[in-house]
Each structure stands twice: as C-alpha cells, then as structure tokens.
Write an enzyme that holds these catalytic residues in place. Structure first.
Site, PDB file in Angstrom:
ATOM      1  N   GLU A   1       3.256  -3.095   2.333  1.00  0.00           N
ATOM      2  CA  GLU A   1       2.027  -2.311   2.449  1.00  0.00           C
ATOM      3  C   GLU A   1       0.805  -3.125   2.025  1.00  0.00           C
ATOM      4  O   GLU A   1      -0.198  -2.581   1.576  1.00  0.00           O
ATOM      5  CB  GLU A   1       2.146  -1.022   1.637  1.00  0.00           C
ATOM      6  CG  GLU A   1       3.257  -0.119   2.152  1.00  0.00           C
ATOM      7  CD  GLU A   1       2.984   1.363   1.961  1.00  0.00           C
ATOM      8  OE1 GLU A   1       1.849   1.739   1.633  1.00  0.00           O
ATOM      9  OE2 GLU A   1       3.920   2.157   2.172  1.00  0.00           O
TER      10      GLU A   1
ATOM     11  N   HIS B   1      -0.118   2.731   3.413  1.00  0.00           N
ATOM     12  CA  HIS B   1      -1.062   1.775   3.991  1.00  0.00           C
ATOM     13  C   HIS B   1      -0.480   1.204   5.272  1.00  0.00           C
ATOM     14  O   HIS B   1       0.610   0.642   5.263  1.00  0.00           O
ATOM     15  CB  HIS B   1      -1.355   0.644   3.007  1.00  0.00           C
ATOM     16  CG  HIS B   1      -1.912   1.115   1.701  1.00  0.00           C
ATOM     17  ND1 HIS B   1      -1.133   1.754   0.760  1.00  0.00           N
ATOM     18  CD2 HIS B   1      -3.163   1.065   1.192  1.00  0.00           C
ATOM     19  CE1 HIS B   1      -1.881   2.073  -0.275  1.00  0.00           C
ATOM     20  NE2 HIS B   1      -3.123   1.665  -0.044  1.00  0.00           N
TER      21      HIS B   1
ATOM     22  N   LYS C   1      -3.251   9.523  -0.616  1.00  0.00           N
ATOM     23  CA  LYS C   1      -4.075   8.401  -0.148  1.00  0.00           C
ATOM     24  C   LYS C   1      -3.482   7.780   1.115  1.00  0.00           C
ATOM     25  O   LYS C   1      -2.283   7.521   1.183  1.00  0.00           O
ATOM     26  CB  LYS C   1      -4.171   7.330  -1.236  1.00  0.00           C
ATOM     27  CG  LYS C   1      -4.966   6.090  -0.812  1.00  0.00           C
ATOM     28  CD  LYS C   1      -4.868   4.993  -1.863  1.00  0.00           C
ATOM     29  CE  LYS C   1      -5.582   3.734  -1.388  1.00  0.00           C
ATOM     30  NZ  LYS C   1      -5.324   2.566  -2.265  1.00  0.00           N
TER      31      LYS C   1
END
Length: 257
Positions: free
Chosen positions: A91, A148, A175
């Site tokens: 990530e 991510h 997130k």
C-alpha cells in the site's frame, strides 16, 4: 446548504469530523535522532496532528526501541496528537512484512502507550484486524482504518463500500487514498467522499494522490474529508502540499453557514 456532518471523533485535544479539515504532517526519519530532530520545525508549523511513519524507522522490528522512541516522541510533541502508522509495501509503504510481523508491530505500538491514534490497514486478516481494534479501544486509542490504491481510482460504489466496511469492522475513522489517471477520477473520489460522509456513521479521510489529486486535499470541508496530509520537510505520499501553503487555503475555503 452545508453538508451533513459525521459523528465527531476526539483524538487527544483534536476534534475530527467537525469544522475545517485538520492538518497532519508525517515524520519519516530512519533513526531516533532523525525522528526527534524533525520535531522543532514541525512544532513551529503548528499542525493539528503528527503521523509517525514507523515503516521508515530502522529499528521498527525491535519492540523495546520502537516503544522507547515512541515515548520520547510523545514527550517532545507536547499537546499535538500523534498517529502511528506502519504502511505496508503493498500500500505504498517502505518495508515488506509478513502478516504476523505487521500485527506484532501494531500491537507493540499500542502496548507502548504513547500514541493517540493507530492506522490499521483494512485488507488484512479480519480476525486479527478486529482484535487490534478492540485492543486500541480498550486503551482509548483512535483507530484510523485505511486502504491505498496506488494504481487506479476504483468506482464510486467501490470506494464507498470499502469505507463502509471499515466502519463495520470498528474503525473510528475510515480512510481511502486513490491514484487518479484523469480529472474524472478525481471527481469520482470526491463524489464517493460526499456519499460516504452523508451515509456513514463515522468521519472519513479521503484523497486523490499526485498532482491531479491536489484539489482533493483542499476541498475536504465541502465534500466531507476530515483530515488533510501536508509536509514539513519530506513528503510521505505524492501530491502532499506544504503546511504553510495548505493552511491558508483551507481557512479560505471554510464554510461559514
């Protein structure tokens, strides 16, 4: 009309999810000396939160040194909130680890008693992630669960689903960071952020990375992202803006109604 706001999450003295997006800056030093030396300039810039990227720390695999450095960092930061993050190589992080080693390091960070928040990556073993969430909450540590994508921007529905799954797994804040290949990708990220902040029970942090995505780091209050990552010195992700440039823009874009 002002967008609906999410539940507020308190991290040390910081209120995330209300008002303008707060500003976080990373520390990416390789040694204890490097890490502590970065603090004076960061404190002078007055960020709201510091993210310690322990995947850059040379002694991250040594539990005693990790905790000692974290405790010293906590002491010199004063009242600034501290987020501890091990970003895995898959990530965008600095170090490859086994699953077991990743969870051991996160547990060691929690056991050190120095951090106000812990980043936990969503796409690991569910039982192990939820166990660490419970441990963090027992210690009153905020969990920022993350994902991510450095290759692309998933569809809007996929981004929202990923954020929702983080909340389902116990995240205090969800997130998501994506890599846009076009302006349309940035719009997708912003639309997903807007949908998530209207439908989820917890605050969200989102960003489109790189130069194309810089606008997403500025527009969080309008679309619903509660934290923006900026720089004092080295960046930890592509597209981060310096604190001295970001803060006045966020202030200018503050919603007054």
């Amino acid at each position: 009309m002002r967008p609906m706001r999410n539940k507020m999450v308190k991290c040390r003295n910081l209120k995330l999810g209300v008002g303008r997006p707060k500003i976080a800056v990373p520390i990416t030093g390789h040694t204890m000396a490097d890490i502590l030396a970065a603090v004076p300039a960061i404190k002078a810039a007055q960020p709201d939160l510091v993210e310690w990227r322990i995947d850059f720390y040379d002694a991250v695999m040594d539990p005693v040194k990790l905790q000692q450095t974290g405790q010293q960092l906590r002491a010199v930061l004063g009242d600034i909130a501290l987020l501890t993050t091990f970003r895995t190589s898959g990530e965008g992080g600095n170090l490859a680890l086994t699953e077991a080693a990743y969870f051991d390091i996160c547990a060691t960070a929690l056991a050190g008693g120095y951090t106000d928040a812990l980043d936990l990556e969503r796409y690991h073993d569910e039982t192990a992630v939820k166990r660490l969430v419970a441990q963090a909450h027992q210690q009153n540590v905020v969990v920022i669960m993350s994902n991510h994508d450095f290759e692309q921007t998933p569809a809007q529905s996929d981004i929202v689903q990923r954020l929702a799954s983080m909340v389902d797994w116990g995240a205090d804040i969800a997130k998501m960071a994506v890599m846009p290949q076009s302006a349309a990708d940035v719009l997708t990220l912003l639309a997903a952020t807007n949908e998530a902040q209207q439908t989820l029970t917890q605050p969200v942090i989102t960003m489109a990375m790189g130069d194309l995505g810089k606008v997403s780091r500025l527009a969080g209050e309008v679309f619903g992202s509660c934290l923006s990552f900026a720089t004092v010195g080295a960046a930890s992700a592509p597209g981060q803006i310096s604190v001295e440039r970001l803060r006045p823009i966020l202030d200018e874009l503050t919603l007054n109604n």
